[in-house]
Motif scaffolding. Sequence first.
Motif, PDB file in Angstrom:
ATOM      1  N   LYS A  79      39.238 -35.216 -69.394  1.00 34.01           N
ATOM      2  CA  LYS A  79      37.964 -34.600 -69.810  1.00 34.01           C
ATOM      3  C   LYS A  79      38.093 -34.086 -71.234  1.00 34.01           C
ATOM      4  CE  LYS A  79      34.173 -31.767 -69.294  1.00 34.01           C
ATOM      5  NZ  LYS A  79      34.087 -30.645 -68.376  1.00 34.01           N
ATOM      6  N   PHE A 113      35.827 -31.876 -74.304  1.00 32.09           N
ATOM      7  CA  PHE A 113      34.665 -31.053 -74.643  1.00 32.09           C
ATOM      8  C   PHE A 113      34.319 -31.311 -76.108  1.00 32.09           C
ATOM      9  CE2 PHE A 113      36.731 -28.768 -71.185  1.00 32.09           C
ATOM     10  CZ  PHE A 113      35.678 -28.320 -70.402  1.00 32.09           C
ATOM     11  N   TYR A 164      31.798 -26.022 -77.772  1.00 31.96           N
ATOM     12  CA  TYR A 164      32.633 -24.818 -77.710  1.00 31.96           C
ATOM     13  C   TYR A 164      33.580 -24.773 -78.903  1.00 31.96           C
ATOM     14  CZ  TYR A 164      31.001 -24.986 -72.815  1.00 31.96           C
ATOM     15  OH  TYR A 164      30.246 -25.072 -71.673  1.00 31.96           O
ATOM     16  N   HIS A 185      31.978 -33.748 -72.049  1.00 32.68           N
ATOM     17  CA  HIS A 185      30.926 -32.738 -72.226  1.00 32.68           C
ATOM     18  C   HIS A 185      30.316 -33.046 -73.581  1.00 32.68           C
ATOM     19  CE1 HIS A 185      29.483 -28.318 -72.428  1.00 32.68           C
ATOM     20  NE2 HIS A 185      29.057 -28.925 -73.524  1.00 32.68           N
ATOM     21  N   VAL A 218      29.283 -35.944 -68.345  1.00 33.86           N
ATOM     22  CA  VAL A 218      29.030 -34.877 -67.361  1.00 33.86           C
ATOM     23  C   VAL A 218      27.739 -34.128 -67.700  1.00 33.86           C
ATOM     24  CG1 VAL A 218      31.469 -34.566 -66.817  1.00 33.86           C
ATOM     25  CG2 VAL A 218      30.432 -33.147 -68.589  1.00 33.86           C
ATOM     26  N   HIS A 219      27.235 -33.457 -66.757  1.00 38.47           N
ATOM     27  CA  HIS A 219      26.049 -32.588 -66.822  1.00 38.47           C
ATOM     28  C   HIS A 219      24.967 -33.013 -67.834  1.00 38.47           C
ATOM     29  CE1 HIS A 219      28.363 -30.715 -70.019  1.00 38.47           C
ATOM     30  NE2 HIS A 219      29.000 -29.851 -69.280  1.00 38.47           N
ATOM     31  N   THR A 258      25.767 -24.499 -69.772  1.00 38.95           N
ATOM     32  CA  THR A 258      25.744 -25.413 -70.897  1.00 38.95           C
ATOM     33  C   THR A 258      25.954 -26.854 -70.459  1.00 38.95           C
ATOM     34  OG1 THR A 258      26.688 -23.666 -72.248  1.00 38.95           O
ATOM     35  CG2 THR A 258      26.879 -25.870 -73.110  1.00 38.95           C
TER      36      THR A 258
HETATM   37 ZN    ZN Z   1      30.720 -28.867 -69.838  1.00 37.17          ZN
END
Ligand code: ZN
Length: 466
Positions: A151, A153, A156, A184, A239-240, A289
Amino acid sequence: MSVLITGGRVVTASDDYVGDIFIEDERITLLGASLDVQADRVIDASGKLVFPGGIDPHTHMEMPFGGTVTCDDFTSGTVSAAFGGTTTHVDFCLQAKGQSFPDALETWHEKVRRTPPVIDVGFHMAITDLEEGGTLEDLARLPEEGVTSYKLFLAYKGAIMVDDETMYRTLEVAAATGALVMVHAENGDAIDVLVKRALAEGHTEPKYHASTRPPLTEAEATARAVTLARLAGAPMYIVHVSCQAAIDPVARARHAGWATWGETCTQYLFIDESYLARPDFEGAKYVFTPPARTKEEQDNLWAALANGSLSAVSSDHAPFKWQGQKTLGKDDFSKIPNGAPGIENRLHMLYHHGVRTGRISLNRFVELTSTSAAKLFGLYPRKGTIAVGSDGDLVIWDPEKPLTLSAETHHSNIDYNLFEGEEVIGAPETVILRGNVIVDGDELVAQPGVGRFVKRARFGEGPLPA
Ligand code: ZN
Ligand code: URP
Ligand code: ZN
Protein backbone atom coordinates in the motif's frame (compact mmCIF):
# COMPACT_ATOMS: atom_id res chain seq x y z
CA MET A 1 -16.00 -30.81 15.29
CA SER A 2 -18.62 -30.91 12.55
CA VAL A 3 -21.54 -28.61 11.79
CA LEU A 4 -24.50 -29.22 9.51
CA ILE A 5 -26.48 -26.19 8.33
CA THR A 6 -29.79 -27.23 6.90
CA GLY A 7 -32.33 -25.71 4.54
CA GLY A 8 -30.85 -22.22 4.12
CA ARG A 9 -30.94 -20.19 0.92
CA VAL A 10 -27.27 -20.41 -0.04
CA VAL A 11 -26.09 -17.31 -1.91
CA THR A 12 -22.63 -16.84 -3.40
CA ALA A 13 -21.45 -14.39 -6.06
CA SER A 14 -22.81 -16.75 -8.69
CA ASP A 15 -25.24 -19.21 -7.06
CA ASP A 16 -28.55 -19.02 -5.27
CA TYR A 17 -30.18 -22.28 -4.12
CA VAL A 18 -31.73 -23.92 -1.08
CA GLY A 19 -29.51 -26.62 0.39
CA ASP A 20 -27.46 -28.05 3.23
CA ILE A 21 -23.82 -27.37 4.09
CA PHE A 22 -21.62 -29.77 6.06
CA ILE A 23 -18.41 -28.50 7.68
CA GLU A 24 -15.87 -30.89 9.10
CA ASP A 25 -12.42 -30.01 10.46
CA GLU A 26 -12.82 -26.36 9.52
CA ARG A 27 -13.66 -26.92 5.83
CA ILE A 28 -16.82 -27.45 3.83
CA THR A 29 -16.86 -31.10 2.84
CA LEU A 30 -20.39 -31.61 1.51
CA LEU A 31 -23.06 -29.49 -0.18
CA GLY A 32 -26.43 -30.79 -1.27
CA ALA A 33 -30.11 -31.22 -0.68
CA SER A 34 -31.20 -33.02 2.53
CA LEU A 35 -27.71 -34.31 3.40
CA ASP A 36 -27.84 -37.53 5.40
CA VAL A 37 -24.86 -37.04 7.75
CA GLN A 38 -24.23 -37.07 11.49
CA ALA A 39 -22.95 -33.77 12.88
CA ASP A 40 -21.84 -32.53 16.29
CA ARG A 41 -24.11 -29.56 15.80
CA VAL A 42 -27.08 -28.99 13.48
CA ILE A 43 -28.27 -25.47 12.70
CA ASP A 44 -31.64 -25.00 11.03
CA ALA A 45 -31.26 -22.15 8.54
CA SER A 46 -34.65 -22.43 6.88
CA GLY A 47 -36.04 -19.02 6.03
CA LYS A 48 -32.54 -17.57 6.30
CA LEU A 49 -29.88 -16.57 3.79
CA VAL A 50 -26.45 -18.18 3.99
CA PHE A 51 -23.53 -16.12 2.67
CA PRO A 52 -19.78 -16.68 2.65
CA GLY A 53 -18.31 -14.73 5.57
CA GLY A 54 -17.66 -11.10 4.77
CA ILE A 55 -14.10 -10.10 3.88
CA ASP A 56 -13.05 -6.57 4.71
CA PRO A 57 -9.86 -5.74 2.78
CA HIS A 58 -9.23 -2.36 4.38
CA THR A 59 -8.86 -1.91 8.16
CA HIS A 60 -6.53 -0.10 10.56
CA MET A 61 -6.32 -1.79 13.97
CA GLU A 62 -4.18 -0.19 16.67
CA MET A 63 -2.51 1.99 14.06
CA PRO A 64 -0.46 5.03 15.09
CA PHE A 65 -1.72 7.91 12.98
CA GLY A 66 -2.29 11.65 13.30
CA GLY A 67 -0.54 11.84 16.69
CA THR A 68 -2.65 9.09 18.26
CA VAL A 69 -3.57 5.42 17.76
CA THR A 70 -6.80 3.92 16.38
CA CYS A 71 -8.89 2.82 19.36
CA ASP A 72 -9.65 -0.77 18.31
CA ASP A 73 -7.07 -3.51 18.74
CA PHE A 74 -7.29 -6.87 17.02
CA THR A 75 -9.61 -8.25 19.70
CA SER A 76 -12.12 -5.40 19.96
CA GLY A 77 -12.02 -4.64 16.23
CA THR A 78 -12.61 -8.23 15.20
CA VAL A 79 -15.40 -8.76 17.74
CA SER A 80 -17.04 -5.73 16.14
CA ALA A 81 -16.44 -7.27 12.70
CA ALA A 82 -17.88 -10.63 13.72
CA PHE A 83 -21.17 -9.09 14.89
CA GLY A 84 -21.53 -7.57 11.44
CA GLY A 85 -20.90 -10.81 9.56
CA THR A 86 -17.26 -10.27 8.60
CA THR A 87 -15.04 -13.31 9.16
CA THR A 88 -11.76 -12.13 7.58
CA HIS A 89 -10.08 -8.75 7.40
CA VAL A 90 -6.84 -7.59 5.83
CA ASP A 91 -5.19 -4.94 7.96
CA PHE A 92 -2.54 -2.39 7.05
CA CYS A 93 0.79 -3.14 8.64
CA LEU A 94 2.23 0.38 8.69
CA GLN A 95 6.00 0.66 8.27
CA ALA A 96 7.31 3.32 10.64
CA LYS A 97 9.90 5.70 9.19
CA GLY A 98 13.32 4.07 9.38
CA GLN A 99 11.84 0.64 10.13
CA SER A 100 12.67 -2.41 8.04
CA PHE A 101 9.85 -4.44 6.51
CA PRO A 102 10.60 -7.56 8.60
CA ASP A 103 10.47 -5.39 11.74
CA ALA A 104 7.21 -3.77 10.66
CA LEU A 105 5.72 -7.19 10.03
CA GLU A 106 6.85 -8.43 13.43
CA THR A 107 5.32 -5.33 15.06
CA TRP A 108 1.95 -6.22 13.53
CA HIS A 109 2.23 -9.93 14.38
CA GLU A 110 2.96 -8.89 17.96
CA LYS A 111 -0.24 -6.81 18.05
CA VAL A 112 -2.20 -9.86 16.93
CA ARG A 113 -0.54 -12.08 19.55
CA ARG A 114 -1.17 -9.50 22.29
CA THR A 115 -4.82 -8.87 21.34
CA PRO A 116 -5.95 -12.11 19.73
CA PRO A 117 -8.66 -11.87 17.07
CA VAL A 118 -11.95 -13.69 16.71
CA ILE A 119 -11.87 -13.61 12.92
CA ASP A 120 -9.06 -14.41 10.47
CA VAL A 121 -6.53 -11.70 9.72
CA GLY A 122 -4.21 -10.91 6.83
CA PHE A 123 -1.76 -8.05 6.38
CA HIS A 124 -0.97 -5.61 3.59
CA MET A 125 2.36 -3.78 3.91
CA ALA A 126 1.93 0.01 3.92
CA ILE A 127 5.21 1.42 2.63
CA THR A 128 6.28 4.78 3.98
CA ASP A 129 10.04 4.71 3.53
CA LEU A 130 12.29 3.10 0.93
CA GLU A 131 15.31 5.19 1.91
CA GLU A 132 16.18 4.70 5.57
CA GLY A 133 14.46 1.50 6.64
CA GLY A 134 12.80 -0.38 3.80
CA THR A 135 14.78 -2.10 1.09
CA LEU A 136 13.51 -3.37 -2.24
CA GLU A 137 14.98 -6.80 -1.42
CA ASP A 138 12.96 -7.06 1.81
CA LEU A 139 9.88 -5.82 -0.01
CA ALA A 140 10.29 -8.54 -2.62
CA ARG A 141 10.43 -11.18 0.15
CA LEU A 142 7.10 -10.23 1.76
CA PRO A 143 4.99 -12.50 -0.48
CA GLU A 144 6.91 -15.47 0.99
CA GLU A 145 5.42 -14.41 4.34
CA GLY A 146 1.91 -14.40 2.87
CA VAL A 147 1.85 -10.61 2.53
CA THR A 148 1.01 -10.21 -1.13
CA SER A 149 -0.15 -6.59 -1.34
CA TYR A 150 1.67 -3.30 -0.89
CA LYS A 151 0.00 0.00 0.00
CA LEU A 152 1.15 3.52 -0.83
CA PHE A 153 -0.21 6.83 0.42
CA LEU A 154 -0.03 9.69 -2.07
CA ALA A 155 -1.40 12.04 0.60
CA TYR A 156 -0.57 12.97 4.23
CA LYS A 157 2.41 15.14 3.29
CA GLY A 158 5.11 15.29 5.95
CA ALA A 159 3.84 12.08 7.53
CA ILE A 160 3.36 8.90 5.49
CA MET A 161 3.05 10.28 1.96
CA VAL A 162 5.45 8.79 -0.61
CA ASP A 163 6.78 10.33 -3.81
CA ASP A 164 6.40 8.99 -7.34
CA GLU A 165 9.84 7.39 -7.30
CA THR A 166 8.84 5.28 -4.28
CA MET A 167 5.56 4.43 -5.97
CA TYR A 168 7.26 3.44 -9.20
CA ARG A 169 9.94 1.33 -7.52
CA THR A 170 7.25 -0.45 -5.51
CA LEU A 171 5.24 -1.09 -8.66
CA GLU A 172 8.26 -2.70 -10.32
CA VAL A 173 8.81 -4.98 -7.32
CA ALA A 174 5.12 -5.88 -7.30
CA ALA A 175 5.20 -6.74 -10.99
CA ALA A 176 8.15 -9.06 -10.37
CA THR A 177 6.90 -10.74 -7.18
CA GLY A 178 3.17 -11.11 -7.80
CA ALA A 179 1.83 -8.50 -5.39
CA LEU A 180 -1.11 -6.15 -5.78
CA VAL A 181 -0.38 -2.46 -5.20
CA MET A 182 -3.02 -0.46 -3.35
CA VAL A 183 -2.99 3.31 -3.53
CA HIS A 184 -4.53 6.03 -1.40
CA ALA A 185 -4.97 8.42 -4.30
CA GLU A 186 -5.01 12.10 -3.42
CA ASN A 187 -2.49 14.75 -4.48
CA GLY A 188 -0.90 15.47 -1.09
CA ASP A 189 1.14 18.45 -2.33
CA ALA A 190 -1.85 20.35 -3.71
CA ILE A 191 -3.89 19.51 -0.61
CA ASP A 192 -1.10 20.82 1.61
CA VAL A 193 -1.27 24.21 -0.14
CA LEU A 194 -5.05 24.34 0.18
CA VAL A 195 -5.00 23.34 3.86
CA LYS A 196 -2.34 25.92 4.78
CA ARG A 197 -4.26 28.66 2.95
CA ALA A 198 -7.54 27.76 4.65
CA LEU A 199 -5.90 27.86 8.08
CA ALA A 200 -4.18 31.17 7.28
CA GLU A 201 -7.62 32.58 6.46
CA GLY A 202 -8.89 31.45 9.88
CA HIS A 203 -10.89 28.50 8.57
CA THR A 204 -10.34 25.99 11.35
CA GLU A 205 -13.62 24.04 11.59
CA PRO A 206 -14.06 20.40 10.48
CA LYS A 207 -15.95 21.34 7.29
CA TYR A 208 -12.72 22.73 5.81
CA HIS A 209 -11.34 19.20 5.76
CA ALA A 210 -13.70 18.55 2.86
CA SER A 211 -13.29 21.81 0.97
CA THR A 212 -9.47 21.52 0.98
CA ARG A 213 -9.53 18.06 -0.63
CA PRO A 214 -11.66 18.64 -3.76
CA PRO A 215 -12.45 15.79 -6.19
CA LEU A 216 -9.79 16.85 -8.70
CA THR A 217 -7.03 16.16 -6.16
CA GLU A 218 -8.35 12.60 -6.01
CA ALA A 219 -8.81 12.37 -9.78
CA GLU A 220 -5.25 13.46 -10.55
CA ALA A 221 -3.64 10.99 -8.14
CA THR A 222 -5.88 8.15 -9.29
CA ALA A 223 -4.97 8.71 -12.94
CA ARG A 224 -1.27 8.94 -12.00
CA ALA A 225 -1.31 5.70 -9.99
CA VAL A 226 -3.22 3.78 -12.63
CA THR A 227 -0.91 5.05 -15.39
CA LEU A 228 2.34 4.28 -13.56
CA ALA A 229 1.05 0.80 -12.71
CA ARG A 230 0.46 0.19 -16.39
CA LEU A 231 3.98 1.43 -17.17
CA ALA A 232 5.48 -0.95 -14.61
CA GLY A 233 3.24 -3.86 -15.61
CA ALA A 234 1.82 -4.10 -12.08
CA PRO A 235 -1.78 -4.58 -10.97
CA MET A 236 -3.42 -1.61 -9.23
CA TYR A 237 -6.21 -1.33 -6.66
CA ILE A 238 -7.39 2.16 -5.76
CA VAL A 239 -8.70 2.31 -2.20
CA HIS A 240 -11.61 4.39 -0.92
CA VAL A 241 -12.78 5.93 -4.22
CA SER A 242 -15.20 8.72 -3.30
CA CYS A 243 -16.30 10.52 -6.48
CA GLN A 244 -16.96 10.33 -10.20
CA ALA A 245 -13.75 12.18 -11.09
CA ALA A 246 -11.81 9.28 -9.53
CA ILE A 247 -14.13 6.57 -10.83
CA ASP A 248 -13.45 7.80 -14.39
CA PRO A 249 -9.72 6.88 -14.59
CA VAL A 250 -10.43 3.51 -12.96
CA ALA A 251 -13.28 2.82 -15.39
CA ARG A 252 -11.21 3.95 -18.41
CA ALA A 253 -8.32 1.67 -17.40
CA ARG A 254 -10.64 -1.26 -16.86
CA HIS A 255 -12.32 -0.63 -20.22
CA ALA A 256 -8.88 -0.72 -21.84
CA GLY A 257 -8.18 -4.09 -20.19
CA TRP A 258 -5.61 -2.82 -17.68
CA ALA A 259 -5.23 -4.75 -14.43
CA THR A 260 -7.03 -2.06 -12.41
CA TRP A 261 -9.67 -2.30 -9.71
CA GLY A 262 -11.23 0.12 -7.26
CA GLU A 263 -13.17 -0.01 -4.02
CA THR A 264 -15.38 2.43 -2.24
CA CYS A 265 -16.28 2.32 1.45
CA THR A 266 -19.63 2.23 3.20
CA GLN A 267 -19.36 5.79 4.50
CA TYR A 268 -19.07 7.32 1.01
CA LEU A 269 -22.44 5.82 0.11
CA PHE A 270 -24.26 7.35 3.09
CA ILE A 271 -22.40 10.27 4.65
CA ASP A 272 -22.36 13.50 2.66
CA GLU A 273 -20.28 16.64 3.13
CA SER A 274 -23.03 18.40 5.12
CA TYR A 275 -22.22 16.11 8.11
CA LEU A 276 -18.88 17.89 8.53
CA ALA A 277 -20.70 21.16 9.20
CA ARG A 278 -22.60 19.76 12.22
CA PRO A 279 -22.32 22.14 15.16
CA ASP A 280 -20.40 21.78 18.43
CA PHE A 281 -17.52 19.95 16.79
CA GLU A 282 -19.75 16.99 15.94
CA GLY A 283 -18.56 17.38 12.34
CA ALA A 284 -15.21 15.93 13.47
CA LYS A 285 -16.82 12.49 13.70
CA TYR A 286 -17.09 12.56 9.91
CA VAL A 287 -13.51 13.63 9.18
CA PHE A 288 -12.10 10.82 7.06
CA THR A 289 -10.04 10.90 3.90
CA PRO A 290 -10.87 11.36 1.04
CA PRO A 291 -13.70 13.41 2.51
CA ALA A 292 -17.41 12.79 2.31
CA ARG A 293 -18.74 14.27 -0.94
CA THR A 294 -22.12 15.43 -2.25
CA LYS A 295 -25.31 13.37 -2.38
CA GLU A 296 -24.93 13.29 -6.16
CA GLU A 297 -21.58 11.54 -5.75
CA GLN A 298 -23.31 8.87 -3.66
CA ASP A 299 -25.50 8.07 -6.68
CA ASN A 300 -22.37 7.95 -8.85
CA LEU A 301 -20.79 5.43 -6.47
CA TRP A 302 -23.89 3.23 -6.42
CA ALA A 303 -23.90 3.28 -10.23
CA ALA A 304 -20.20 2.35 -10.32
CA LEU A 305 -20.83 -0.59 -7.97
CA ALA A 306 -23.73 -1.77 -10.09
CA ASN A 307 -21.96 -1.41 -13.46
CA GLY A 308 -18.64 -2.93 -12.37
CA SER A 309 -16.45 0.18 -12.49
CA LEU A 310 -15.85 -0.41 -8.78
CA SER A 311 -15.35 -3.96 -7.51
CA ALA A 312 -15.56 -3.98 -3.70
CA VAL A 313 -16.89 -2.19 -0.63
CA SER A 314 -14.54 -2.04 2.35
CA SER A 315 -14.96 -0.26 5.68
CA ASP A 316 -11.61 1.59 6.01
CA HIS A 317 -12.22 1.00 9.72
CA ALA A 318 -9.95 3.63 11.34
CA PRO A 319 -11.68 4.48 14.62
CA PHE A 320 -10.68 7.49 16.69
CA LYS A 321 -12.80 8.40 19.71
CA TRP A 322 -14.65 11.69 19.48
CA GLN A 323 -13.74 12.52 23.07
CA GLY A 324 -10.00 12.81 23.49
CA GLN A 325 -8.89 11.82 19.99
CA LYS A 326 -10.92 13.82 17.44
CA THR A 327 -10.65 16.73 19.89
CA LEU A 328 -6.92 16.97 19.07
CA GLY A 329 -8.18 19.12 16.20
CA LYS A 330 -10.60 21.30 18.17
CA ASP A 331 -8.92 24.49 16.95
CA ASP A 332 -7.41 23.22 13.70
CA PHE A 333 -9.20 20.77 11.39
CA SER A 334 -5.87 19.52 10.00
CA LYS A 335 -5.07 18.04 13.43
CA ILE A 336 -8.27 15.96 13.63
CA PRO A 337 -7.14 12.35 13.22
CA ASN A 338 -8.52 11.19 9.89
CA GLY A 339 -10.67 8.09 9.98
CA ALA A 340 -13.98 6.59 11.00
CA PRO A 341 -15.35 3.31 12.34
CA GLY A 342 -17.29 0.97 10.07
CA ILE A 343 -16.23 -2.69 10.28
CA GLU A 344 -19.44 -3.72 12.08
CA ASN A 345 -22.07 -2.09 9.89
CA ARG A 346 -20.74 -2.64 6.36
CA LEU A 347 -23.01 -5.59 5.55
CA HIS A 348 -25.98 -4.14 7.46
CA MET A 349 -25.92 -0.90 5.46
CA LEU A 350 -25.21 -2.48 2.10
CA TYR A 351 -27.90 -5.12 2.53
CA HIS A 352 -30.58 -2.72 3.76
CA HIS A 353 -29.91 0.12 1.33
CA GLY A 354 -28.51 -1.92 -1.54
CA VAL A 355 -30.27 -5.27 -1.71
CA ARG A 356 -33.61 -4.35 -0.17
CA THR A 357 -33.98 -1.32 -2.42
CA GLY A 358 -33.00 -3.30 -5.52
CA ARG A 359 -29.88 -1.24 -6.21
CA ILE A 360 -27.75 -4.40 -6.21
CA SER A 361 -28.65 -8.07 -6.44
CA LEU A 362 -27.96 -10.55 -3.66
CA ASN A 363 -25.19 -12.11 -5.75
CA ARG A 364 -23.58 -8.72 -6.29
CA PHE A 365 -23.86 -8.01 -2.55
CA VAL A 366 -21.82 -11.15 -1.83
CA GLU A 367 -19.34 -10.25 -4.56
CA LEU A 368 -18.85 -6.71 -3.22
CA THR A 369 -18.54 -7.69 0.44
CA SER A 370 -16.57 -10.92 0.13
CA THR A 371 -15.78 -12.62 -3.17
CA SER A 372 -13.99 -9.82 -5.06
CA ALA A 373 -11.70 -9.15 -2.12
CA ALA A 374 -10.97 -12.88 -1.79
CA LYS A 375 -9.99 -13.09 -5.45
CA LEU A 376 -7.89 -9.93 -5.51
CA PHE A 377 -6.09 -10.59 -2.26
CA GLY A 378 -5.15 -14.23 -2.67
CA LEU A 379 -7.81 -15.82 -0.47
CA TYR A 380 -10.03 -17.45 -3.09
CA PRO A 381 -11.43 -20.15 -3.17
CA ARG A 382 -10.37 -20.83 0.41
CA LYS A 383 -12.52 -17.89 1.40
CA GLY A 384 -15.12 -15.71 -0.37
CA THR A 385 -17.35 -18.53 -1.53
CA ILE A 386 -19.30 -21.58 -0.38
CA ALA A 387 -17.78 -24.61 -2.06
CA VAL A 388 -16.43 -28.03 -1.14
CA GLY A 389 -12.88 -27.44 0.12
CA SER A 390 -13.49 -23.82 1.18
CA ASP A 391 -13.09 -22.74 4.79
CA GLY A 392 -16.34 -23.07 6.71
CA ASP A 393 -16.74 -19.28 7.03
CA LEU A 394 -20.45 -18.55 6.87
CA VAL A 395 -23.00 -15.97 7.84
CA ILE A 396 -26.53 -17.15 8.48
CA TRP A 397 -28.41 -13.96 7.74
CA ASP A 398 -31.90 -13.19 8.93
CA PRO A 399 -33.33 -11.06 6.12
CA GLU A 400 -36.12 -9.72 8.35
CA LYS A 401 -34.20 -8.97 11.54
CA PRO A 402 -34.61 -5.31 12.55
CA LEU A 403 -31.62 -3.56 14.07
CA THR A 404 -30.93 -0.02 15.22
CA LEU A 405 -27.30 0.94 14.67
CA SER A 406 -25.87 2.78 17.64
CA ALA A 407 -22.78 3.39 19.74
CA GLU A 408 -24.88 2.10 22.65
CA THR A 409 -24.98 -1.37 21.17
CA HIS A 410 -22.05 -1.73 18.77
CA HIS A 411 -18.97 -3.71 19.81
CA SER A 412 -16.11 -1.43 18.78
CA ASN A 413 -14.28 0.59 21.44
CA ILE A 414 -15.28 3.81 19.72
CA ASP A 415 -17.66 6.26 21.39
CA TYR A 416 -19.80 7.10 18.36
CA ASN A 417 -21.42 5.37 15.42
CA LEU A 418 -21.34 6.90 11.94
CA PHE A 419 -24.89 5.71 11.35
CA GLU A 420 -26.31 6.47 14.80
CA GLY A 421 -30.04 5.71 15.01
CA GLU A 422 -30.23 4.13 11.56
CA GLU A 423 -32.89 1.41 11.49
CA VAL A 424 -31.95 -1.43 9.19
CA ILE A 425 -33.61 -4.71 8.33
CA GLY A 426 -31.36 -7.72 7.83
CA ALA A 427 -28.58 -8.89 10.16
CA PRO A 428 -26.51 -11.97 11.01
CA GLU A 429 -28.17 -14.58 13.18
CA THR A 430 -25.15 -16.90 13.36
CA VAL A 431 -21.57 -16.29 12.25
CA ILE A 432 -19.21 -19.19 11.71
CA LEU A 433 -15.43 -19.12 11.27
CA ARG A 434 -13.81 -22.31 9.97
CA GLY A 435 -16.64 -24.32 11.50
CA ASN A 436 -16.54 -22.52 14.86
CA VAL A 437 -19.68 -20.63 15.78
CA ILE A 438 -18.37 -17.23 16.84
CA VAL A 439 -21.61 -15.24 17.07
CA ASP A 440 -24.89 -16.86 18.08
CA GLY A 441 -27.80 -14.42 18.08
CA ASP A 442 -26.65 -11.49 20.19
CA GLU A 443 -23.89 -13.44 21.94
CA LEU A 444 -20.20 -13.73 21.24
CA VAL A 445 -19.55 -17.42 21.83
CA ALA A 446 -15.90 -17.65 20.73
CA GLN A 447 -12.74 -16.95 22.65
CA PRO A 448 -10.26 -14.41 21.29
CA GLY A 449 -7.61 -16.40 19.48
CA VAL A 450 -10.04 -18.43 17.37
CA GLY A 451 -9.04 -16.07 14.54
CA ARG A 452 -5.68 -16.72 12.86
CA PHE A 453 -3.18 -14.97 10.65
CA VAL A 454 -3.76 -16.04 7.05
CA LYS A 455 -0.97 -16.29 4.54
CA ARG A 456 -2.34 -15.12 1.21
CA ALA A 457 -1.47 -16.39 -2.28
CA ARG A 458 0.29 -14.16 -4.77
CA PHE A 459 -1.75 -11.93 -7.03
CA GLY A 460 -3.08 -13.75 -10.08
CA GLU A 461 -2.43 -17.29 -8.82
CA GLY A 462 -6.20 -17.77 -8.69
CA PRO A 463 -9.13 -16.30 -10.63
CA LEU A 464 -9.62 -12.53 -10.64
CA PRO A 465 -12.89 -10.61 -10.45
CA ALA A 466 -14.24 -9.39 -13.77
ZN1 ZN B 1 -6.32 6.13 2.78
O1 URP C 1 -9.35 8.86 6.88
C1 URP C 1 -8.86 7.76 6.69
N1 URP C 1 -9.18 7.09 5.61
N2 URP C 1 -8.01 7.25 7.62
C2 URP C 1 -7.33 6.02 7.59
C3 URP C 1 -6.08 6.08 6.78
C4 URP C 1 -6.39 6.03 5.31
O2 URP C 1 -6.15 7.00 4.61
O3 URP C 1 -6.87 5.01 4.83
ZN1 ZN D 1 -7.55 3.33 5.22
